[in-house]
Write a protein that holds these residues in place. Structure first.
Motif, PDB file in Angstrom:
ATOM      1  N   THR A   1      11.035   6.417  11.591  1.00 24.04           N
ATOM      2  CA  THR A   1      10.966   4.983  11.875  1.00 24.04           C
ATOM      3  C   THR A   1       9.886   4.748  12.928  1.00 24.04           C
ATOM      4  N   VAL A   2       9.029   3.755  12.666  1.00 23.01           N
ATOM      5  CA  VAL A   2       7.979   3.406  13.621  1.00 23.01           C
ATOM      6  C   VAL A   2       8.344   2.144  14.405  1.00 23.01           C
ATOM      7  N   ARG A   3       9.304   1.367  13.906  1.00 27.67           N
ATOM      8  CA  ARG A   3       9.838   0.210  14.625  1.00 27.67           C
ATOM      9  C   ARG A   3      11.318   0.077  14.310  1.00 27.67           C
ATOM     10  N   ARG A   4      12.069  -0.402  15.292  1.00 29.90           N
ATOM     11  CA  ARG A   4      13.454  -0.809  15.063  1.00 29.90           C
ATOM     12  C   ARG A   4      13.677  -2.104  15.828  1.00 29.90           C
TER      13      ARG A   4
ATOM     14  N   ASP B   1       0.814  -1.217   0.000  1.00 29.39           N
ATOM     15  CA  ASP B   1       0.000   0.000   0.000  1.00 29.39           C
ATOM     16  C   ASP B   1       0.848   1.268   0.000  1.00 29.39           C
ATOM     17  N   ASN B   2       2.180   1.107  -0.073  1.00 31.51           N
ATOM     18  CA  ASN B   2       3.140   2.220  -0.164  1.00 31.51           C
ATOM     19  C   ASN B   2       3.189   3.108   1.080  1.00 31.51           C
ATOM     20  N   SER B   3       2.540   2.703   2.164  1.00 32.98           N
ATOM     21  CA  SER B   3       2.544   3.556   3.355  1.00 32.98           C
ATOM     22  C   SER B   3       3.783   3.331   4.222  1.00 32.98           C
ATOM     23  N   ARG B   4       4.399   2.153   4.072  1.00 26.68           N
ATOM     24  CA  ARG B   4       5.562   1.806   4.882  1.00 26.68           C
ATOM     25  C   ARG B   4       6.626   1.170   4.006  1.00 26.68           C
ATOM     26  N   PHE B   5       7.858   1.251   4.486  1.00 25.59           N
ATOM     27  CA  PHE B   5       8.909   0.443   3.890  1.00 25.59           C
ATOM     28  C   PHE B   5       9.856  -0.014   4.986  1.00 25.59           C
ATOM     29  N   ALA B   6      10.580  -1.069   4.710  1.00 25.67           N
ATOM     30  CA  ALA B   6      11.565  -1.592   5.654  1.00 25.67           C
ATOM     31  C   ALA B   6      12.942  -1.459   5.029  1.00 25.67           C
ATOM     32  N   SER B   7      13.938  -1.190   5.863  1.00 27.45           N
ATOM     33  CA  SER B   7      15.316  -1.095   5.380  1.00 27.45           C
ATOM     34  C   SER B   7      16.246  -1.780   6.371  1.00 27.45           C
TER      35      SER B   7
ATOM     36  N   GLY C   1       4.868  -6.696  12.581  1.00 33.45           N
ATOM     37  CA  GLY C   1       4.840  -5.252  12.371  1.00 33.45           C
ATOM     38  C   GLY C   1       3.729  -4.541  13.107  1.00 33.45           C
ATOM     39  N   ARG C   2       2.780  -5.295  13.654  1.00 28.42           N
ATOM     40  CA  ARG C   2       1.665  -4.662  14.368  1.00 28.42           C
ATOM     41  C   ARG C   2       1.818  -4.733  15.887  1.00 28.42           C
TER      42      ARG C   2
ATOM     43  N   TRP D   1       9.639   2.019   8.447  1.00 29.19           N
ATOM     44  CA  TRP D   1       9.438   3.450   8.256  1.00 29.19           C
ATOM     45  C   TRP D   1       8.005   3.781   7.884  1.00 29.19           C
ATOM     46  N   ASP D   2       7.574   4.966   8.306  1.00 34.24           N
ATOM     47  CA  ASP D   2       6.360   5.586   7.784  1.00 34.24           C
ATOM     48  C   ASP D   2       6.798   6.491   6.626  1.00 34.24           C
ATOM     49  N   VAL D   3       6.325   6.172   5.414  1.00 36.24           N
ATOM     50  CA  VAL D   3       6.806   6.880   4.228  1.00 36.24           C
ATOM     51  C   VAL D   3       6.502   8.368   4.300  1.00 36.24           C
ATOM     52  N   GLU D   4       5.257   8.697   4.638  1.00 36.80           N
ATOM     53  CA  GLU D   4       4.836  10.095   4.599  1.00 36.80           C
ATOM     54  C   GLU D   4       5.501  10.922   5.696  1.00 36.80           C
TER      55      GLU D   4
END
Length: 338
Positions: free
Chosen positions: A105-108, A82-88, A143-144, A98-101
């Motif tokens: 970072t929302v989690r590490r 859904d393009n709202s998040r990505f992981a790196s 992730g949740r 990550w939160d794209v917008e």
């Protein structure tokens, strides 16, 4: 001419936003209008894949957005559907969500003991993040949840897990390791199949139907295997390919991959194999190329030079909706062709 034969080779856009080698490149979901790139300069950049102007061979020097949290090289990126998040992931030994917008970072998750080389989304609505590390493990993260422990750890590999591909239609995770083995984990059945290739594996991808595995190894070969029985269906980049190789440029070049982690992918609805390559380190004038092969015949469709003195095209990505593709290079550039 076959569909595979009309492979796009026109340079449409060059991104010069990074200050170090590019290790990861991936298009956004849906139409793939945007591209995320990760580099040894420790940043992830979001850029437009094809610029709005109609000018040919456009150059861009500033990304739309920079994501800065990594303290070491970024080695892989995955984008949620859904393009709202990505992981790196990268040299930090952590997995960043990550939160794209918002650009934060929302989690590490920090459960790995060495650099993390590969990351993928999995599960319903991409609720799970899968990471593969030089510590020889694969971790699955929720992730949740607020938990910082993995849901599951897969520890069968005998060396660095260099590549992952999640194939949700078959509920499976394909992994490649420097121990020379491809492992496919059937999550529903709790079963693991292993194919021994005998050379360090730098890339693994599943075909869309899940029946074939595409693997890159450090013997300058890309192999397509039958997922069920491990049978070799086709080999690309082996010695015979030099006879067919042609360049979109002045001189032909053999496919080479003996030292670096090079990613390979299926393209054009699995009709084409697309990969980067290394230059000949003994020839200071040599440059790396991106290669495209016809899946059925094994013949080279294109060998596109990456630029003067570029030593490696380390990663490639295909955008099925936009019918374009991107290559990430050791000189810090990303080139997009259509």
């Amino acid at each position: 001419m076959t569909a595979a034969g009309r492979f796009p080779t026109q340079l449409a856009h060059t991104l010069k936003t990074h200050n170090g080698p590019v290790n990861a490149v991936t298009f956004s979901g849906g139409p793939g209008a945007y591209i995320l790139t990760g580099s040894s300069d420790r940043t992830v950049h979001l850029s437009r894949a094809i610029p709005s102007s109609n000018a040919s061979a456009t150059e861009t020097t500033s990304p739309i957005q920079k994501y800065e949290a990594h303290g070491y090289s970024v080695l892989d990126i995955a984008v949620a559907s859904d393009n709202s998040r990505f992981a790196s992931v990268g040299g930090d030994r952590q997995v960043f969500l990550w939160d794209v917008e918002q650009g934060i970072t929302v989690r590490r998750w920090g459960g790995h003991n060495a650099r993390v080389e590969a990351v993928q989304f999995a599960g319903e609505e991409d609720g799970v993040v899968v990471s593969g590390s030089a510590d020889t493990t694969i971790n699955l993260w929720d992730g949740r949840s607020n938990s910082y422990k993995p849901i599951q750890t897969l520890s069968e590999a005998g060396d660095t897990v260099s590549s992952l591909h999640v194939h949700m239609p078959t509920y499976s995770i394909a992994s490649g390791s420097y121990d020379g083995r491809v492992r496919v984990y059937d999550i529903r059945m709790g079963r693991t199949t292993v194919d021994v290739l005998g050379h360090p594996i730098t890339s693994v991808r599943c075909s869309a139907d899940g029946n074939a595995l595409l693997t890159s190894t450090l013997d300058s070969r890309i192999r397509m295997l039958d997922r069920d029985d491990g049978k070799l269906l086709k080999a690309f980049g082996h010695e015979d390919s030099a006879k067919h190789t042609f360049a979109v440029g002045k001189k032909p070049a053999p496919y080479r991959n003996t030292e670096l982690r090079i990613r390979s992918v299926f393209a054009k609805a699995d009709a084409v194999v697309l990969s980067g390559s290394e230059s000949n380190k003994d020839d200071i004038c040599d440059q790396a190329h991106a290669f495209a092969w016809d899946v059925l015949s094994g013949e080279v469709l294109a060998a596109i030079p990456a630029g003067e003195k570029v030593k490696a095209v380390s990663c490639v990505a295909w955008n099925e909706n936009g019918k374009c593709w991107a290559s990430g290079c050791s000189d810090g550039t990303i080139k997009i062709y259509r």
